[in-house]
Motif scaffolding. Structure first.
Motif, short mmCIF file in Angstrom:
data_model
loop_
_atom_site.label_atom_id
_atom_site.label_comp_id
_atom_site.label_asym_id
_atom_site.label_seq_id
_atom_site.Cartn_x
_atom_site.Cartn_y
_atom_site.Cartn_z
N GLU A 154 8.82 19.41 2.77
CA GLU A 154 9.17 20.81 2.50
C GLU A 154 8.97 21.62 3.78
OE1 GLU A 154 10.46 21.56 -0.42
OE2 GLU A 154 10.11 19.50 -1.11
N ARG A 155 9.35 22.86 3.75
CA ARG A 155 9.23 23.71 4.94
C ARG A 155 7.79 23.85 5.41
NH1 ARG A 155 13.44 28.84 4.26
NH2 ARG A 155 15.37 27.58 4.27
N ASP A 156 6.86 23.82 4.48
CA ASP A 156 5.45 23.96 4.86
C ASP A 156 4.81 22.62 5.23
OD1 ASP A 156 5.33 22.72 2.41
OD2 ASP A 156 4.04 24.22 1.46
N GLY A 157 5.61 21.56 5.27
CA GLY A 157 5.10 20.25 5.66
C GLY A 157 4.63 19.39 4.50
N SER A 158 4.60 19.93 3.31
CA SER A 158 4.13 19.17 2.15
C SER A 158 5.22 18.20 1.67
CB SER A 158 3.75 20.12 1.01
OG SER A 158 4.88 20.85 0.56
N VAL A 159 4.81 17.27 0.83
CA VAL A 159 5.75 16.31 0.22
C VAL A 159 5.60 16.45 -1.29
CG1 VAL A 159 6.42 13.90 0.01
CG2 VAL A 159 5.53 14.74 2.18
N ASP A 160 6.51 17.23 -1.89
CA ASP A 160 6.42 17.48 -3.32
C ASP A 160 7.01 16.35 -4.16
OD1 ASP A 160 5.18 19.87 -2.85
OD2 ASP A 160 7.01 21.07 -2.97
N HIS A 161 7.93 15.60 -3.57
CA HIS A 161 8.59 14.52 -4.30
C HIS A 161 8.49 13.23 -3.49
CE1 HIS A 161 10.15 17.56 -7.04
NE2 HIS A 161 10.55 18.25 -5.99
N PRO A 162 7.31 12.61 -3.50
CA PRO A 162 7.12 11.40 -2.69
C PRO A 162 7.98 10.24 -3.18
CG PRO A 162 5.24 11.75 -4.13
CD PRO A 162 6.09 12.97 -4.25
N VAL A 163 8.38 9.41 -2.22
CA VAL A 163 9.13 8.20 -2.51
C VAL A 163 8.20 6.98 -2.52
CG1 VAL A 163 10.98 6.67 -1.72
CG2 VAL A 163 11.24 9.16 -1.53
N THR A 164 7.27 6.98 -1.54
CA THR A 164 6.31 5.89 -1.39
C THR A 164 4.94 6.47 -1.12
OG1 THR A 164 8.04 4.47 -0.45
CG2 THR A 164 5.74 3.77 -0.13
N VAL A 165 3.91 5.90 -1.72
CA VAL A 165 2.53 6.33 -1.47
C VAL A 165 1.70 5.08 -1.16
CG1 VAL A 165 0.50 7.51 -2.36
CG2 VAL A 165 2.78 8.29 -3.02
N VAL A 166 1.02 5.12 -0.03
CA VAL A 166 0.25 3.96 0.42
C VAL A 166 -1.20 4.36 0.66
CG1 VAL A 166 0.02 2.15 2.17
CG2 VAL A 166 2.29 2.99 1.53
N SER A 167 -2.14 3.58 0.14
CA SER A 167 -3.56 3.76 0.45
C SER A 167 -3.80 3.06 1.79
CB SER A 167 -4.44 3.15 -0.65
OG SER A 167 -5.81 3.29 -0.33
N VAL A 168 -3.81 3.83 2.87
CA VAL A 168 -3.72 3.25 4.22
C VAL A 168 -4.93 2.45 4.65
CG1 VAL A 168 -2.04 4.93 5.05
CG2 VAL A 168 -4.49 5.45 5.20
N ASN A 169 -6.07 2.65 4.00
CA ASN A 169 -7.28 1.93 4.40
C ASN A 169 -7.62 0.76 3.47
OD1 ASN A 169 -7.61 3.70 6.54
ND2 ASN A 169 -8.93 5.09 5.38
N GLU A 170 -6.78 0.54 2.48
CA GLU A 170 -6.98 -0.58 1.57
C GLU A 170 -5.87 -1.61 1.82
OE1 GLU A 170 -9.23 0.80 -2.35
OE2 GLU A 170 -7.26 1.75 -2.18
N PHE A 171 -6.18 -2.61 2.60
CA PHE A 171 -5.19 -3.60 2.99
C PHE A 171 -5.01 -4.65 1.90
CE2 PHE A 171 -6.77 -1.66 6.84
CZ PHE A 171 -5.60 -1.40 7.53
N CYS A 172 -3.78 -5.06 1.70
CA CYS A 172 -3.46 -5.99 0.62
C CYS A 172 -4.21 -7.31 0.73
CB CYS A 172 -1.95 -6.27 0.59
SG CYS A 172 -0.94 -4.79 0.27
N SER A 173 -4.52 -7.71 1.98
CA SER A 173 -5.25 -8.96 2.17
C SER A 173 -6.69 -8.88 1.70
CB SER A 173 -5.23 -9.34 3.66
OG SER A 173 -5.82 -8.31 4.44
N VAL A 174 -7.18 -7.65 1.52
CA VAL A 174 -8.57 -7.46 1.11
C VAL A 174 -8.65 -6.82 -0.28
CG1 VAL A 174 -10.76 -6.34 1.69
CG2 VAL A 174 -9.28 -7.19 3.52
N THR A 175 -7.88 -5.76 -0.48
CA THR A 175 -7.92 -5.01 -1.73
C THR A 175 -6.51 -4.83 -2.27
OG1 THR A 175 -9.80 -3.78 -0.82
CG2 THR A 175 -8.82 -2.91 -2.83
N PRO A 176 -6.02 -5.77 -3.05
CA PRO A 176 -4.64 -5.67 -3.55
C PRO A 176 -4.42 -4.54 -4.55
CG PRO A 176 -5.76 -7.54 -4.57
CD PRO A 176 -6.68 -7.02 -3.50
N HIS A 177 -5.51 -4.04 -5.15
CA HIS A 177 -5.39 -2.97 -6.15
C HIS A 177 -6.04 -1.70 -5.61
CE1 HIS A 177 -3.97 -6.03 -8.89
NE2 HIS A 177 -5.07 -6.74 -8.68
#
Length: 292
Positions: A154-177
């Motif tokens: 959005e104009r203010d930099g927010s994402v009101d309608h996300p397409v993808t959301v990733v937990s960036v510090n939880e790697f699939c090789s360690v924490t799949p959920h």
């Protein structure tokens, strides 16, 4: 014959050099040495060394790690705060981590930022001392609770309608959920090692941890020098039960030793109340030896 101006200037310079050499190179060092030998100052001038029997076991000014050869905490000792000096409390490598409060995204499971470092330490301290190791912006697994929210901005930099959301510090090789199932109606994914999620909006998630965690800040952050021998009274307090159990004495007996090695603010207003861990652990060994 009168000396030339050039010669007179150099003679004056030589005299000044000799006088200043005597003052700053001989008189001043001797004066400082003499003052350092006065009662009350001599011990500090010689490094505030701590003796145990015929051995020098440390300095009251430099902390130590009370861990085994694998880095695990020795249950019979009060633990020091973390250290970024070399491999820990190395006087030849005094330093801080130099990581700032915006260092919240991990590069990989082995290269973690400040937030995940703090979260992991808090979780470990909580498990060791039987208290709640949770703190704001940390996942239950002990890493930074941070999402990369990807979608149109959005104009203010927010994402009101996300397409993808990733937990960036939880790697699939360690924490799949991931710690969250969904965010704004979008399923949260674990991170793939090597992927760059900086295009998304980085969103820290506070969670429901108390504003004042049970594990104090000095238990999870290193000092600026990496050599601080002190911990806060709050950090000492949560360790008392473990120490008493390991040494088979009462908690009141342990608290009495803690009080003996506690100091208030210098001159009543400088710094914070503190407990000297090195002196405390040495005193405990003398009074209540650990029998394994």
């Amino acid at each position: 014959m009168r000396m030339s101006t050039w010669i007179r200037q150099h003679v004056a310079a030589l005299r000044a050099l000799l006088v200043l050499t005597v003052i700053t190179g001989i008189v001043y060092p001797l004066a400082v040495f003499a003052v350092a030998q006065l009662p009350g100052l001599k011990d500090r001038a010689e490094g505030s060394l701590i003796e145990s029997g015929a051995n020098t076991v440390g300095s009251s000014l430099i902390g130590q790690s009370f861990t085994d050869d694998k880095g695990g905490a020795l249950v019979q000792y009060f633990q020091s705060r973390p250290s970024a000096a070399g491999t820990g409390y190395d006087p030849t490598a005094s330093a801080a981590s130099n990581l700032g409060p915006e260092n919240i995204v991990d590069s990989s499971p082995d290269k973690i930022g400040l937030l995940s470092t703090v979260c992991g330490r808090s979780k470990a301290v909580g498990e060791l001392d039987g208290v709640d190791g949770g703190r704001p912006f940390c996942t239950p697994g002990g890493v930074g609770a941070v999402l990369s929210v990807i979608g149109p901005r959005e104009r203010d930099g927010s994402v009101d309608h996300p397409v993808t959301v990733v937990s960036v510090n939880e790697f699939c090789s360690v924490t799949p959920h991931p710690f969250l199932t969904e965010y704004r109606g979008v399923r949260v994914e674990c991170a793939t090692e090597g992927e760059d999620y900086s295009a998304g909006l980085i969103v820290p998630i506070r969670g429901d941890a108390p504003a004042r965690p049970a594990v104090p800040a000095d238990a999870v952050t290193a000092s600026g020098s990496g050599l601080d021998p002190h911990i806060s009274p709050e950090y000492a307090a949560i360790q008392v039960a473990r120490i008493a159990k390991a040494r088979r004495v009462s908690e009141d007996q342990v608290r009495a030793v803690v009080d003996a090695h506690s100091s208030g603010r210098t001159l009543g207003f400088l710094g914070e109340p503190r407990v000297n861990v090195v002196e405390l652990n040495l005193d405990l060994d003398g009074r209540y030896p650990f029998e394994g």
